[in-house]
Write an enzyme that holds these catalytic residues in place. Structure first.
Site, mmCIF file in Angstrom:
data_model
loop_
_atom_site.group_PDB
_atom_site.id
_atom_site.type_symbol
_atom_site.label_atom_id
_atom_site.label_comp_id
_atom_site.label_asym_id
_atom_site.label_seq_id
_atom_site.Cartn_x
_atom_site.Cartn_y
_atom_site.Cartn_z
ATOM 1 N N LYS A 103 -2.586 24.438 17.098
ATOM 2 C CA LYS A 103 -2.138 23.375 18.084
ATOM 3 C C LYS A 103 -3.304 23.603 19.109
ATOM 4 O O LYS A 103 -3.839 22.277 19.414
ATOM 5 C CB LYS A 103 -0.904 23.447 18.713
ATOM 6 C CG LYS A 103 0.274 23.569 17.889
ATOM 7 C CD LYS A 103 1.591 23.499 18.469
ATOM 8 C CE LYS A 103 1.868 24.645 19.257
ATOM 9 N NZ LYS A 103 1.916 26.049 18.291
ATOM 10 N N ARG A 121 9.665 22.265 23.541
ATOM 11 C CA ARG A 121 9.830 23.256 22.656
ATOM 12 C C ARG A 121 11.488 23.457 22.371
ATOM 13 O O ARG A 121 11.703 24.604 21.476
ATOM 14 C CB ARG A 121 9.216 24.643 23.124
ATOM 15 C CG ARG A 121 8.095 25.292 22.372
ATOM 16 C CD ARG A 121 7.720 26.534 23.049
ATOM 17 N NE ARG A 121 6.787 27.128 22.314
ATOM 18 C CZ ARG A 121 5.558 27.315 22.566
ATOM 19 N NH1 ARG A 121 4.899 26.584 23.667
ATOM 20 N NH2 ARG A 121 4.604 28.213 22.285
ATOM 21 N N ARG A 151 -6.344 36.362 16.269
ATOM 22 C CA ARG A 151 -7.017 35.328 17.136
ATOM 23 C C ARG A 151 -7.615 36.015 18.496
ATOM 24 O O ARG A 151 -7.036 37.026 18.956
ATOM 25 C CB ARG A 151 -5.739 34.397 17.337
ATOM 26 C CG ARG A 151 -5.915 33.377 18.341
ATOM 27 C CD ARG A 151 -4.806 32.250 18.070
ATOM 28 N NE ARG A 151 -3.488 32.598 18.793
ATOM 29 C CZ ARG A 151 -2.637 31.777 18.905
ATOM 30 N NH1 ARG A 151 -2.738 30.684 18.255
ATOM 31 N NH2 ARG A 151 -1.479 32.244 19.692
ATOM 32 N N ARG A 175 -4.768 37.612 23.571
ATOM 33 C CA ARG A 175 -3.574 37.411 24.241
ATOM 34 C C ARG A 175 -2.441 38.382 23.814
ATOM 35 O O ARG A 175 -2.321 38.960 23.032
ATOM 36 C CB ARG A 175 -3.090 36.173 23.668
ATOM 37 C CG ARG A 175 -3.436 34.904 24.322
ATOM 38 C CD ARG A 175 -3.011 33.466 23.878
ATOM 39 N NE ARG A 175 -1.736 33.547 23.580
ATOM 40 C CZ ARG A 175 -0.874 32.177 23.243
ATOM 41 N NH1 ARG A 175 -1.530 31.402 22.995
ATOM 42 N NH2 ARG A 175 0.182 32.315 22.909
ATOM 43 N N ARG A 203 8.189 35.321 17.947
ATOM 44 C CA ARG A 203 7.983 33.621 18.428
ATOM 45 C C ARG A 203 8.099 32.861 17.298
ATOM 46 O O ARG A 203 8.522 31.956 17.298
ATOM 47 C CB ARG A 203 6.656 33.702 18.879
ATOM 48 C CG ARG A 203 6.094 34.100 20.164
ATOM 49 C CD ARG A 203 4.616 34.567 20.499
ATOM 50 N NE ARG A 203 3.819 33.391 20.455
ATOM 51 C CZ ARG A 203 2.511 33.599 19.955
ATOM 52 N NH1 ARG A 203 2.151 34.840 19.810
ATOM 53 N NH2 ARG A 203 1.799 32.307 20.195
HETATM 54 P P1 AMP Z 1 1.588 28.822 23.558
HETATM 55 O O1 AMP Z 1 0.289 29.249 24.270
HETATM 56 O O2 AMP Z 1 2.024 27.547 23.681
HETATM 57 O O3 AMP Z 1 1.875 29.653 22.266
HETATM 58 O O4 AMP Z 1 2.718 29.599 24.915
HETATM 59 C C1 AMP Z 1 2.713 30.909 24.941
HETATM 60 C C2 AMP Z 1 4.250 31.412 25.495
HETATM 61 O O5 AMP Z 1 4.462 30.522 26.921
HETATM 62 C C3 AMP Z 1 5.349 31.331 24.867
HETATM 63 O O6 AMP Z 1 5.667 32.082 23.764
HETATM 64 C C4 AMP Z 1 6.701 31.159 25.651
HETATM 65 O O7 AMP Z 1 6.855 32.366 26.109
HETATM 66 C C5 AMP Z 1 5.917 30.302 26.834
HETATM 67 N N1 AMP Z 1 6.039 28.804 26.716
HETATM 68 C C6 AMP Z 1 4.996 28.027 26.416
HETATM 69 N N2 AMP Z 1 5.591 26.660 26.382
HETATM 70 C C7 AMP Z 1 6.805 26.805 26.741
HETATM 71 C C8 AMP Z 1 8.013 25.918 26.758
HETATM 72 N N3 AMP Z 1 7.713 24.471 26.306
HETATM 73 N N4 AMP Z 1 9.141 26.257 26.669
HETATM 74 C C9 AMP Z 1 9.444 27.450 26.876
HETATM 75 N N5 AMP Z 1 8.286 28.638 26.884
HETATM 76 C C10 AMP Z 1 7.226 28.041 26.665
#
Ligand code: AMP
Length: 210
Positions: free
Chosen positions: A13, A88, A127, A155, A166
């Site tokens: 993404k 999400r 990654r 990360r 996740r």
């Molecule tokens: P990402 O970079 O999109 O993979 O997001 C990293 C982490 O941020 C996720 O594993 C969640 O802990 C948190 N996070 C990001 N976006 C959301 C969302 N829309 N709702 C809840 N947690 C989020």
């Protein structure tokens, strides 16, 4: 163009959003990036989010919804935006719809990048991202050039354990938004297996905006 990118963690993404926003000239709004920035800055929101994020859990809707809706209301998002990582959960999708309807707007497309779970763990644990350029590499599938290797960031939630957590969260909490957008007639499915260029071309074809 107002659109959303959905998919499991590691589907690409972030990589695809960066390419598409260049093409469509809209801001890339990643709630994950916003939350990581808040954690780094040590804001109250960041302190609240940190524990959830490091365990691969979702940050509560009560925190994320306000943050995302406030962001899409900013002047740079008036003509459109690409949401990456939001919504999400089903309540997040409903809150987004409500906010957009109240503003007299609607979503154009929701692109689902599909990648089988069996491929996700390898993708995620290898990654690395470049904090200076934002480019995301993979140690094996998309190796970084030698001159940037030393500054790359892994990360903290890209470990195998957090990745598996996740994935469970994705299937339990996020997958229910797929039928929701299917019912609204705005979902398009794109195969996320292939080179980044191949996936970008599939997305552009599916989205129907050159
Ligand atoms: P990402 O970079 O999109 O993979 O997001 C990293 C982490 O941020 C996720 O594993 C969640 O802990 C948190 N996070 C990001 N976006 C959301 C969302 N829309 N709702 C809840 N947690 C989020």
């Amino acid at each position: 163009m107002r659109m959303i990118l959905v998919g499991p963690p590691g589907a690409g993404k972030g990589t695809q959003a960066a390419r598409l926003v260049d093409r469509y000239k809209i801001p890339h709004i990643s709630t994950g990036d916003m939350l990581r920035a808040a954690v780094k800055e040590g804001t109250a929101l960041g302190r609240e989010a940190e524990g959830y994020m490091s365990q691969g859990a979702l940050v509560p809707d009560s925190v994320v919804i306000g943050m995302a809706i406030e962001r899409i209301s900013q002047p740079d998002a008036v003509e459109g935006f690409m949401l990456d990582g939001f919504p999400r959960t089903r309540p997040q999708a409903e809150a987004l719809d409500e906010a957009m309807t109240a503003a007299g707007l609607s979503l154009d497309s929701v692109a689902l990048i599909e990648v089988d779970d069996s491929l996700i763990v390898d993708r995620i644990t290898g990654r690395r991202s470049d904090p200076e350029t934002g480019v995301i590499y993979h140690l094996v599938f998309n190796p970084p050039p030698p001159d940037v290797v030393d500054r790359l960031v892994h990360r903290s939630d890209d470990t195998e354990e957090a990745c598996r957590a996740r994935l469970v969260k994705y299937h339990n909490d996020t997958a229910p938004i797929i039928p929701y957008y299917e019912e609204h007639g705005i979902l398009c499915r794109v195969d996320g297996v292939g080179s980044p260029n191949e996936v970008t071309e599939r997305l552009v074809t599916a989205l129907g905006h050159e």
